[in-house]
Scaffold this motif. Structure first.
Motif, mmCIF file in Angstrom:
data_model
loop_
_atom_site.group_PDB
_atom_site.id
_atom_site.type_symbol
_atom_site.label_atom_id
_atom_site.label_comp_id
_atom_site.label_asym_id
_atom_site.label_seq_id
_atom_site.Cartn_x
_atom_site.Cartn_y
_atom_site.Cartn_z
ATOM 1 N N UNK A 127 0.974 -16.011 -5.736
ATOM 2 C CA UNK A 127 1.341 -15.427 -7.018
ATOM 3 C C UNK A 127 0.138 -15.333 -7.952
ATOM 4 N N UNK B 29 0.361 -13.841 -11.207
ATOM 5 C CA UNK B 29 0.876 -13.602 -12.561
ATOM 6 C C UNK B 29 1.259 -12.149 -12.798
ATOM 7 N N UNK B 30 0.691 -11.223 -12.021
ATOM 8 C CA UNK B 30 0.942 -9.818 -12.297
ATOM 9 C C UNK B 30 1.806 -9.195 -11.199
ATOM 10 N N UNK B 31 1.361 -9.368 -9.958
ATOM 11 C CA UNK B 31 2.150 -8.805 -8.862
ATOM 12 C C UNK B 31 3.180 -9.812 -8.385
ATOM 13 N N UNK C 2 -4.497 -19.679 -15.304
ATOM 14 C CA UNK C 2 -4.526 -18.697 -16.378
ATOM 15 C C UNK C 2 -5.850 -17.962 -16.510
ATOM 16 N N UNK D 16 -4.812 -15.539 -22.120
ATOM 17 C CA UNK D 16 -3.718 -16.385 -21.641
ATOM 18 C C UNK D 16 -2.388 -15.758 -22.011
ATOM 19 N N UNK E 60 -1.719 -12.537 -19.983
ATOM 20 C CA UNK E 60 -1.346 -12.864 -18.610
ATOM 21 C C UNK E 60 0.102 -13.320 -18.554
ATOM 22 N N UNK E 61 0.497 -14.162 -19.506
ATOM 23 C CA UNK E 61 1.867 -14.677 -19.511
ATOM 24 C C UNK E 61 2.861 -13.560 -19.799
ATOM 25 N N UNK F 242 2.467 -10.389 -19.240
ATOM 26 C CA UNK F 242 2.526 -9.499 -18.092
ATOM 27 C C UNK F 242 3.395 -10.116 -16.998
ATOM 28 N N UNK F 243 3.204 -11.434 -16.767
ATOM 29 C CA UNK F 243 4.001 -12.120 -15.759
ATOM 30 C C UNK F 243 5.482 -12.075 -16.130
ATOM 31 N N UNK G 256 -11.903 -7.561 -17.699
ATOM 32 C CA UNK G 256 -10.560 -7.808 -17.160
ATOM 33 C C UNK G 256 -9.866 -6.553 -16.662
ATOM 34 N N UNK H 78 -9.031 -6.586 -13.055
ATOM 35 C CA UNK H 78 -8.065 -7.651 -12.822
ATOM 36 C C UNK H 78 -6.640 -7.120 -13.026
ATOM 37 N N UNK H 79 -6.444 -6.444 -14.157
ATOM 38 C CA UNK H 79 -5.113 -5.931 -14.475
ATOM 39 C C UNK H 79 -4.849 -4.600 -13.771
ATOM 40 N N UNK I 254 -6.231 -3.064 -11.017
ATOM 41 C CA UNK I 254 -6.069 -3.015 -9.564
ATOM 42 C C UNK I 254 -4.860 -3.809 -9.102
ATOM 43 N N UNK I 255 -4.277 -4.589 -9.980
ATOM 44 C CA UNK I 255 -3.047 -5.291 -9.601
ATOM 45 C C UNK I 255 -1.817 -4.567 -10.109
ATOM 46 N N UNK I 256 -2.024 -3.360 -10.592
ATOM 47 C CA UNK I 256 -0.878 -2.524 -10.916
ATOM 48 C C UNK I 256 -0.254 -2.775 -12.271
ATOM 49 N N UNK I 257 -0.974 -3.435 -13.174
ATOM 50 C CA UNK I 257 -0.363 -3.738 -14.468
ATOM 51 C C UNK I 257 -0.663 -2.669 -15.516
ATOM 52 N N UNK J 186 -15.448 -13.780 -14.336
ATOM 53 C CA UNK J 186 -15.833 -15.185 -14.458
ATOM 54 C C UNK J 186 -17.311 -15.412 -14.198
ATOM 55 N N UNK K 127 -10.907 -13.338 -3.646
ATOM 56 C CA UNK K 127 -9.494 -13.534 -3.908
ATOM 57 C C UNK K 127 -9.350 -14.383 -5.113
#
Lengths: 318, 441
Positions: free
Chosen positions: A65, A67-69, A280, B91, B94-95, B97-98, B112, B115-116, B118-121, B405, B441
């Motif tokens: 997991x 957080x997004x997918x 996070x 933070x 991310x929360x 979005x989750x 970022x 990060x967002x 490519x993960x489809x957000x 990072x 990853x």
């Protein structure tokens, strides 16, 4: 209610007619229902905010997991990765040092101050409050910031040393050899809450034991070792268990003092701080969940060891 | 007389019921709002959107004013503002979005966006009518990753080095000529300041873990921070040399000590060494000049970062999106979200309110339109951005997931080096390996 029904039973004696028994049963079940009704808010909280999320995190700990997918099941991948994660091992080292050094030191200081305060001095409530204050503040952001000011490169300690002519250039919070020890010191400084519990415990020791010991000519060291300590051992045990559990979960101090990085050189990388970073900052919530469960297992193990060892040193008067 | 137990219970249960009611009514209102907004959107009378950003007091005011201006002009829109602070922004995002409650319009950062995205957000803005036709060359595709437009440039930035010119004069050190200075000149200038001040003032703030300067340095060596395929665009030997270069600063006392670097890493903007007058030069993004001068209470000279050849045209500068506007992939009103974004980047109304606080507008006509309205530092920034155009190289690609990072990773390994916990080779290898792992990853 049930105390009242006990009373009525006493009055009528042991002998009851079937009608009376039925009435009693009815009353008991009504009592139970009322009990559960009063418990309901807590039960809802327990299931909605504790058990539910815990089960979710247990499931997530076997996933990737982010957080997004939506999570994919990855079996024991996270656990295998934890075995080879050097920073995780470093964070365990840091946390164990903190718990194993900080908690005993804090309890010793708390007991020492409690013994002093128990001498029945004037202005006791004032001193009690003053000593208690740090434990209200110790985990707070403000005090952690203050700690940075005091133990920084140009902080209060170094300024004092320089005034005394010492060439002090080390920033204690920012040097890998000292940073963790400043946090342990901060932990020891928050001795107030175990101290208050010790004080209450000391007050409960019946004075007759002290009188008897004094009559037998025991000196104060003997009295402390043979009377105070054994009779206080349940309280010491209680404080020990609570403080160990609390210390394993320390987060704020390290987060603020190191600016969230666990630095310098990972020397203050508390377990919870690393868990937070993984979850996070690096978006690895599956891994972070697995870490959370490992922490739970560690805390449970320590508590179990504590309870097991308690058989050998905790003395119950009754 | 006193309350009986029965009365007490009655009152308590009423209280509890009241609480329950309060809880219900709050929930109902919440649902009602959400439902009403969504339904209204479908009807076409009213569209409600949420918009989030991180910022400072000036930006918070600008953004609120701009939202008011937009909703006054378009009364069928309602926009809920969610301001934030950089430190807690990610933070929270991310929360959210989750939890499937990401704001519709999101101020995004290059670090970022992959990060967002490519993960489809994030939404593909191009698909819903994003207009970048007036954008200056090289600025329209900042947020385009592998063909998808996850965000649009909210303002142009470029890395620069700020100098406290008054301090240089006072100490009798010459300001370098920024069209010809080299990386070695940075070192000698910093040492000159440290020596001239008797160690009171540190020549330069540390940039050993500064990913921006590392990027500039690598680009002049024909490398990049990241290349396509989620990989670093350099190798261990580059980092070894980079660390060795900085050890010369450390040995000469021309940059802060390892302890100081650790302590300063998390200080707020206005307590940076340059701004408090304890260092003479420091890397800043160009749009930070205004805020830096406000905080430092003095004027700073904004200079180009150096090159290897002593020729600014070879320094491979780049325009960066200081931040981007993105939209959530889960927004119920993608067209409306993109409409607001289009207004923000292409309208004179929005630009007149926000000026160049988010960087110089990427839309050339808009930048031209507001040029005379800018404050003095903002005008110097605009001139700087225009002047360096001949020196631009290719725009670096956005950091891949995990790449945001890099800076904190480099900080960790470089402090291990500066505290003598690791050798240069160990630090370089450790950093490189951990970076590769985190990109994986």
């Amino acid at each position: 209610m049930s105390a009242l029904s006990e009373l009525s039973k006493l009055r009528t004696g042991g002998h009851q007619t079937p009608e009376q028994r039925a009435a009693r049963r009815k009353e008991t079940s009504r009592d139970n229902r009322a009990g559960y009704a009063f418990l309901a808010p807590w039960l809802v909280g327990l299931f909605a905010f504790t058990i539910g999320p815990m089960l979710a995190s247990l499931y997530l700990s076997f996933t990737d997991y982010n957080l997004i997918q939506s999570p994919n099941f990855t079996g024991f991948d996270n656990i295998v990765r934890m075995l080879g994660d050097d920073r995780l091992h470093q964070s365990l080292r840091v946390t164990f040092t903190y718990v194993l050094v900080g908690v005993p030191l804090q309890l010793i200081v708390a007991l020492g101050i409690a013994l002093l305060l128990n001498k029945g001095m004037r202005g006791l409530p004032f001193y009690r409050s003053v000593f208690y204050l740090p434990s209200m503040l110790g985990g707070s952001v403000a005090v952690s910031l203050l700690w940075r000011q005091i133990f920084g490169t140009d902080g209060l300690i170094n300024q004092l040393l320089r005034a005394l002519g010492v060439d002090a250039t080390i920033g204690y919070v920012s040097h890998p050899d000292y940073a963790l020890w400043t946090l342990i010191l901060l932990h020891v400084w928050t001795f107030g809450s175990p101290m208050v519990i010790f004080l209450a415990g000391l007050r409960q020791i019946p004075t007759m034991y002290y009188e008897a010991a004094a009559l037998d000519g025991a000196n104060s060291r003997k009295i402390f070792l043979r009377v105070t300590l054994p009779l206080l051992s349940p309280i010491i045990f209680f404080n020990l268990v609570l403080q160990v559990i609390g210390a394993f979960q320390s987060f704020t101090q390290a987060f603020i003092v190191s600016g969230g990085s666990g630095g310098p050189s990972d020397s203050t990388l508390f377990y919870t701080l690393y868990l937070y970073e993984r979850g996070f900052t690096n978006f690895q919530m599956g891994y972070a969940s697995a870490m959370a469960w490992l922490l739970l297992v560690i805390i449970a193990a320590f508590t179990a060891i504590n309870f097991f060892a308690a058989k050998y040193w905790v003395f119950y008067d009754d | 007389m006193t309350t009986t137990r029965r009365q007490f219970l009655a009152m308590a249960s009423m209280g509890a019921a009241g609480l329950g009611l309060a809880g219900c009514s709050r929930g109902d209102t919440g649902d009602g709002d959400g439902g009403g907004g969504g339904g209204g959107g479908g009807d076409g009378d009213s569209t409600s959107l949420t918009l989030t950003w991180w910022g400072n007091p000036t930006r918070n005011q600008n953004t609120t004013d701009a939202i008011d201006a937009f909703t006054t002009e378009n009364p069928n829109f309602s926009i809920e503002a969610q301001p934030g602070e950089w430190a807690s922004y990610w933070d929270r995002l991310a929360t959210q979005t989750a939890g499937n409650t990401a704001p519709d319009i999101i101020q995004m950062d290059m670090a970022y966006i992959s990060e967002y995205g490519q993960r489809g957000a994030l939404l593909d803005l191009a698909e819903y009518g994003l207009d970048t036709s007036k954008f200056i060359e090289g600025t329209a595709d900042s947020g385009v990753i592998e063909g998808t437009n996850y965000g649009v440039n909210a303002g142009i930035n470029s890395p620069s080095v700020l100098f406290n010119a008054a301090m240089f004069e006072e100490l009798g050190v010459d300001l370098p000529d920024d069209t010809t200075w080299t990386w070695d000149d940075w070192l000698t200038t910093a040492i000159a300041i440290t020596e001239a001040s008797g160690g009171e003032i540190i020549g330069t703030t540390a940039f050993i873990s500064n990913d921006v300067m590392l990027s500039a340095w690598l680009r002049q060596r024909g490398k990049e921070l990241f290349i396509e395929g989620n990989q670093p665009g350099f190798d261990v030997s580059d980092i070894t040399e980079w660390l060795e270069y900085h050890l010369q600063f450390a040995d000469a006392g021309a940059m802060p000590s390892a302890s100081q670097i650790t302590e300063e890493a998390s200080l707020p903007f206005d307590q940076g060494r340059l701004l408090t007058g304890t260092a003479a030069m420091s890397m800043y993004w160009s749009n930070q000049l205004d805020a830096a001068e406000a905080a430092g209470g003095t004027e700073y000279a904004m200079l180009r970062y150096p090159s290897f050849d002593g020729d600014a045209t070879t320094r491979k500068a780049w325009y960066k999106a200081s931040m981007l506007w993105s939209a959530s992939a889960r927004t119920e009103n993608p067209e409306a979200a993109v409409e607001v974004i289009n207004w923000w980047v292409n309208s004179t109304e929005a630009a007149e309110i926000c000026l160049s606080e988010r960087g110089i507008p990427a839309n050339g006509e808009i930048a031209e339109h507001i040029s005379s309205m800018l404050s003095d530092p903002q005008q110097r920034v605009a001139a700087f951005i225009a002047d360096i155009e001949p020196e631009l190289g290719d725009t670096p690609i956005a950091p891949p997931p995990g790449g945001g990072q890099l800076g904190s990773l480099l900080l960790r390994y470089s402090s291990d080096l500066l505290f003598d916990k690791l050798t240069v080779e160990e630090a370089a290898t450790g950093f490189y390996d951990e970076l590769v792992t985190s990109l994986g990853g």
